[in-house]
Design a protein around this motif. Structure first.
Motif, PDB file in Angstrom:
ATOM      1  N   LEU A 182      -1.892  -3.129  -3.712  1.00  0.00           N
ATOM      2  CA  LEU A 182      -2.915  -2.605  -3.222  1.00  0.00           C
ATOM      3  C   LEU A 182      -2.635  -1.043  -3.196  1.00  0.00           C
ATOM      4  O   LEU A 182      -3.192  -0.309  -2.524  1.00  0.00           O
ATOM      5  N   SER A 212      -7.536   5.142  -9.143  1.00  0.00           N
ATOM      6  CA  SER A 212      -8.711   5.809  -9.676  1.00  0.00           C
ATOM      7  C   SER A 212      -8.493   7.211 -10.224  1.00  0.00           C
ATOM      8  O   SER A 212      -8.957   7.563 -10.939  1.00  0.00           O
ATOM      9  N   LYS A 247      -3.390  -3.688 -12.366  1.00  0.00           N
ATOM     10  CA  LYS A 247      -4.237  -4.500 -11.268  1.00  0.00           C
ATOM     11  C   LYS A 247      -3.744  -3.791  -9.818  1.00  0.00           C
ATOM     12  O   LYS A 247      -3.379  -4.586  -8.846  1.00  0.00           O
ATOM     13  N   ASN A 248      -3.829  -2.647  -9.878  1.00  0.00           N
ATOM     14  CA  ASN A 248      -3.991  -2.003  -8.352  1.00  0.00           C
ATOM     15  C   ASN A 248      -5.317  -1.229  -8.067  1.00  0.00           C
ATOM     16  O   ASN A 248      -6.262  -1.569  -8.761  1.00  0.00           O
ATOM     17  N   GLN A 249      -5.323  -0.215  -7.042  1.00  0.00           N
ATOM     18  CA  GLN A 249      -6.488   0.325  -6.854  1.00  0.00           C
ATOM     19  C   GLN A 249      -6.306   1.918  -7.205  1.00  0.00           C
ATOM     20  O   GLN A 249      -6.908   2.658  -6.407  1.00  0.00           O
ATOM     21  N   GLY A 281      -2.832   2.607  -4.220  1.00  0.00           N
ATOM     22  CA  GLY A 281      -3.968   3.686  -4.501  1.00  0.00           C
ATOM     23  C   GLY A 281      -3.644   4.911  -4.802  1.00  0.00           C
ATOM     24  O   GLY A 281      -2.503   5.345  -5.343  1.00  0.00           O
ATOM     25  N   ASN A 282      -4.577   5.935  -4.716  1.00  0.00           N
ATOM     26  CA  ASN A 282      -4.259   7.290  -5.331  1.00  0.00           C
ATOM     27  C   ASN A 282      -3.234   8.239  -4.187  1.00  0.00           C
ATOM     28  O   ASN A 282      -2.759   9.151  -4.993  1.00  0.00           O
ATOM     29  N   ARG A 335       0.802  -1.155  -0.080  1.00  0.00           N
ATOM     30  CA  ARG A 335      -0.025   0.033   0.030  1.00  0.00           C
ATOM     31  C   ARG A 335       0.847   1.428   0.019  1.00  0.00           C
ATOM     32  O   ARG A 335       0.485   2.421  -0.201  1.00  0.00           O
ATOM     33  N   ASN A 380      -6.653  -0.924 -13.657  1.00  0.00           N
ATOM     34  CA  ASN A 380      -7.098   0.212 -12.302  1.00  0.00           C
ATOM     35  C   ASN A 380      -8.246   0.929 -12.978  1.00  0.00           C
ATOM     36  O   ASN A 380      -8.554   0.931 -14.111  1.00  0.00           O
ATOM     37  N   VAL A 381      -8.955   1.457 -11.898  1.00  0.00           N
ATOM     38  CA  VAL A 381     -10.193   2.161 -12.293  1.00  0.00           C
ATOM     39  C   VAL A 381      -9.768   3.285 -13.211  1.00  0.00           C
ATOM     40  O   VAL A 381     -10.506   3.870 -14.113  1.00  0.00           O
TER      41      VAL A 381
END
Length: 263
Positions: A64, A88, A84-86, A66-67, A44, A112-113
């Protein structure tokens, strides 16, 4: 160290379920590693990556992140995969990469989104992905490959002209949450009539003494005068939203065919 694979300047630490980069990894391999693979972990945070000052390739797939992802300054890094992380927030990521990885030529964000893909969301299509590529190339014009696809001359030219307008703005709240919010529910009642304890709505009962009729008429109503209806209550039905104000007394007199006001 279990799970660590070193081959020349290539260092792999894959599938170890680590939540952060081990301190000893940077201490033992940071000074010579040019390629670092940390795929299939539970990262993370990338704290500790600053020990790898000579990195040219960094693989961070299936984590994992993220932003809030923060990379140290990596002036030699030319390949970065974050599949394939998180993530957005695309614009925030691209601005950060433009600052800390000036030599970046290969970037992959699949899964990813932030990367519109029909395999992830049925609402996305090929046109969404083209706009995404155009915006990424506007922010990172030196890229040669994006998501395993070579950047074409046409894409680069389009990014120069239209890239700045390809940003996708996301709403802060979904329409469903707005519709169900108590503060945003529609009501036809005026603000003064929305409380359950308030009876001053458009159709409400008020004491006859407050009805703006002739004073003589009000006295007759209040005293139960015989000229009025025998069971007439001391309440008047008023409508503030309709032209004029209609009382039960007027309605009763109308039905009897009598005149309302004495001459």
């Amino acid at each position: 160290m279990a799970g660590l694979v070193v081959s020349g300047t290539q260092v792999s630490y894959i599938g170890q379920d680590c939540r952060e980069i081990p301190e000893h990894l940077g201490r033992d391999c940071g000074h010579f590693a040019k390629r670092l693979d940390l795929s299939f972990n539970l990262l993370r945070s990338l704290e500790g990556l600053s020990a790898f000052e000579s990195l040219e390739e960094l693989i961070l797939d299936n984590n994992l992140l993220g932003n809030d992802l923060v990379l140290p300054g990596l002036p030699r890094l030319h390949t970065l995969t974050l599949n394939k992380n998180q993530i957005s927030d695309l614009e925030c990521l691209l601005d950060h990469l433009a600052e800390v990885t000036p030599a970046l030529e290969y970037l992959s964000l699949l899964g990813n989104v932030a990367c519109p893909n029909e395999l992830i969301s049925l609402e996305k299509d090929e046109e969404d992905y083209k706009r995404y590529r155009c915006f990424v190339l506007h922010k990172l014009p030196n890229l040669k490959f994006l998501d395993a696809r070579k950047v074409t001359k046409q894409e680069r030219e389009e990014a120069l002209v239209r890239g700045a307008f390809m940003k996708v703005v996301k709403p802060k709240a979904s329409s469903d949450s707005i519709a169900t919010s108590p503060e945003c529910q529609y009501t036809p009642l005026p603000s003064a009539s929305r409380e359950l304890t308030s009876h001053r709505g458009p159709m409400s009962f008020k004491a006859a003494s407050t009805a703006p009729h002739d004073s003589t008429l009000r006295r007759k109503i209040a005293s139960g005068d015989r000229d009025g209806p025998p069971l007439f209550p001391q309440l008047v039905w008023r409508s503030r939203r309709c032209p004029g104000e209609v009382s039960l007394y007027l309605l009763w007199e109308k039905l009897r065919g009598q005149q309302v006001y004495p001459r």
